[in-house]
Write a protein that holds these residues in place. Structure first.
Motif, PDB file in Angstrom:
ATOM      1  N   VAL A  73       0.837  -1.207   0.000  1.00 14.54           N
ATOM      2  CA  VAL A  73       0.000   0.000   0.000  1.00 14.54           C
ATOM      3  C   VAL A  73       0.872   1.257   0.000  1.00 14.54           C
ATOM      4  CG1 VAL A  73      -1.550   1.351   1.468  1.00 14.54           C
ATOM      5  CG2 VAL A  73      -2.047  -1.048   1.024  1.00 14.54           C
ATOM      6  N   GLN A  74       1.894   1.232   0.836  1.00 13.91           N
ATOM      7  CA  GLN A  74       2.763   2.417   0.915  1.00 13.91           C
ATOM      8  C   GLN A  74       3.596   2.606  -0.346  1.00 13.91           C
ATOM      9  OE1 GLN A  74       4.801   1.763   4.608  1.00 13.91           O
ATOM     10  NE2 GLN A  74       3.245   2.835   5.814  1.00 13.91           N
ATOM     11  N   THR A  77       0.420   3.632  -3.367  1.00 15.20           N
ATOM     12  CA  THR A  77      -0.692   4.589  -3.256  1.00 15.20           C
ATOM     13  C   THR A  77      -0.412   5.919  -3.957  1.00 15.20           C
ATOM     14  OG1 THR A  77      -1.526   3.582  -1.240  1.00 15.20           O
ATOM     15  CG2 THR A  77      -2.185   5.842  -1.653  1.00 15.20           C
ATOM     16  N   ARG A  78       0.763   6.470  -3.713  1.00 13.58           N
ATOM     17  CA  ARG A  78       1.103   7.756  -4.345  1.00 13.58           C
ATOM     18  C   ARG A  78       1.097   7.653  -5.869  1.00 13.58           C
ATOM     19  NH1 ARG A  78       2.906  12.279  -1.634  1.00 13.58           N
ATOM     20  NH2 ARG A  78       3.716  13.317  -3.464  1.00 13.58           N
ATOM     21  N   PHE A  81      -2.425   7.409  -7.141  1.00 12.56           N
ATOM     22  CA  PHE A  81      -3.117   8.690  -7.027  1.00 12.56           C
ATOM     23  C   PHE A  81      -2.649   9.636  -8.139  1.00 12.56           C
ATOM     24  CE2 PHE A  81      -4.264  12.782  -5.232  1.00 12.56           C
ATOM     25  CZ  PHE A  81      -5.474  12.524  -4.609  1.00 12.56           C
ATOM     26  N   HIS A  82      -1.352   9.664  -8.330  1.00 13.03           N
ATOM     27  CA  HIS A  82      -0.781  10.511  -9.381  1.00 13.03           C
ATOM     28  C   HIS A  82      -1.312  10.103 -10.759  1.00 13.03           C
ATOM     29  CE1 HIS A  82       3.110  12.922 -10.438  1.00 13.03           C
ATOM     30  NE2 HIS A  82       2.027  13.427 -10.983  1.00 13.03           N
ATOM     31  N   ALA A  83      -1.364   8.790 -10.986  1.00  9.76           N
ATOM     32  CA  ALA A  83      -1.869   8.296 -12.267  1.00  9.76           C
ATOM     33  C   ALA A  83      -3.346   8.650 -12.451  1.00  9.76           C
ATOM     34  CB  ALA A  83      -1.679   6.785 -12.360  1.00  9.76           C
ATOM     35  N   GLU A  95      -9.235  10.077  -5.051  1.00  7.37           N
ATOM     36  CA  GLU A  95      -9.198   9.405  -3.750  1.00  7.37           C
ATOM     37  C   GLU A  95     -10.155   8.218  -3.752  1.00  7.37           C
ATOM     38  OE1 GLU A  95      -9.574  12.011  -0.374  1.00  7.37           O
ATOM     39  OE2 GLU A  95     -10.016  10.349   0.981  1.00  7.37           O
ATOM     40  N   VAL A  98      -8.736   5.363  -6.038  1.00 12.92           N
ATOM     41  CA  VAL A  98      -7.624   4.580  -5.474  1.00 12.92           C
ATOM     42  C   VAL A  98      -8.124   3.698  -4.328  1.00 12.92           C
ATOM     43  CG1 VAL A  98      -5.319   4.676  -4.457  1.00 12.92           C
ATOM     44  CG2 VAL A  98      -5.949   6.306  -6.220  1.00 12.92           C
TER      45      VAL A  98
END
Lengths: 248, 78
Positions: A73-74, A77-78, A81-83, A95, A98
């Motif tokens: 997850v870590q 996730t970023r 979200f960016h995609a 949000e 994802v």
């Protein structure tokens, strides 16, 4: 356990088929499996680098190991979200998107066949959830208006009938991020995702094909449409502006 | 001589081309200003979209909220 894992590794590299009785071989195999898993857990707890595509890690993940779950997850996730922002969702929808990706990911994880990279698998879910949220269908469209449009720009002999506008004017137009963003918005999810993965992430075509679930040939068609739709849109805006300036 | 339409097809789709085709394309691009303009447009598109993508700001408070939920989901046995 670390020692057992080491012994396993040592024996296997020397071909463990030497173990005669099939029963003891099975027990040995189980022991090795357990030892490896616990070594992986130790590695995870220590926070050391672990290959997220390794069998050991996936086993932990499927076994619902909390550290493995957190790690994956870590890690992603970023990126997800960016995609999501990149394919045109605002931050509220991104949000939600994802979140849906992770919910689905943990649901379908036992069915993960390990034939693709973990990242590819996760991005495939992102793609499907994005289509769902946009109510678009994951189907390769045989017909797309842009194909016809491009066809009309050529003469029968294959030479340009309506050549591209001059590169300086095009360059000037692309200086406006806003203008290009507006044009990007006109792309369907499949085209935008393919374009983003290819041009921005520089992903291998093979991975992109798996994410979009299309053949290499169809990916080529999708990219062709994405790029041409974008450049046609920019050209149109340049032409419209020119016409407006002239009429002044 | 490879026609413009085919050059555009190969450049636009990014499809693999044989060495022979690639050489023909190079020569074509050296001589054809329209196809060169097309090629430049594609390069500019890549540049500008990369710029747009990197300018998107990822809101950390949102991503940590997602992570929290996701970690919870990871523990639920199905």
């Amino acid at each position: 356990m670390e020692h057992v894992a080491l012994v396993c590794h040592h024996l296997e590299s020397k071909n463990a088929a030497a173990i005669p009785c099939s029963d003891s071989a099975r027990i040995w195999k189980r022991l090795c499996f357990k030892a490896r898993a616990s070594v992986s857990i130790i590695a995870l707890r220590k926070g050391s680098e672990m290959n997220l595509d390794s069998n050991e890690f996936i086993n932990l993940l499927v076994a619902r190991d909390p550290d493995a779950g957190r790690k994956v997850v870590q890690t992603y996730t970023r990126q997800l979200f960016h995609a999501a922002l990149g394919i045109g969702f605002d931050s509220v929808s991104s949000e939600e998107l994802v979140q849906r990706v992770w919910a689905t990911f943990f649901e379908v994880l036992p069915k993960f066949e390990r034939r693709s990279k973990l990242r590819t698998f996760i991005f495939g879910i992102l793609y499907n959830k994005a289509l769902e949220l946009r109510r678009e269908v994951n189907k390769f469209e045989v017909f797309d208006a842009i194909d016809e449009y491009m066809e009309k720009r050529f003469n029968e002999d294959g030479s340009w009938a309506k050549p591209p506008i001059n590169p300086e004017e095009f360059a000037e137009a692309t200086e406006s991020l806003e203008l290009v963003e507006k044009c990007l918005e006109k792309l369907p999810v499949a085209q935008r995702m393919a374009f983003q993965l290819k041009e921005i992430d520089d992903q291998d075509s093979e991975e992109i094909c798996k994410i979009l679930a299309v053949s290499v040939t169809n990916l080529g068609v999708i990219l062709f449409r994405a790029r041409n739709r974008l450049r046609e849109c920019i050209e149109d805006r340049v032409k419209a502006k020119k016409a407006k300036d002239k009429s002044k | 001589m490879i026609p413009c339409r085919e050059v555009v097809q190969i450049l636009g789709s990014g499809q693999e081309a044989s060495i022979r085709k690639r050489i023909e394309m190079r020569i074509h691009l050296m001589m054809c200003r329209h196809c060169t303009a097309y090629f430049k447009q594609l390069r500019m598109l890549k540049k500008i979209s990369t710029k747009i993508f990197s300018s998107l700001s990822v809101d950390s408070s949102r991503t940590s909220a997602i992570e929290l939920e996701a970690v919870k989901a990871s523990r639920q046995k199905t």
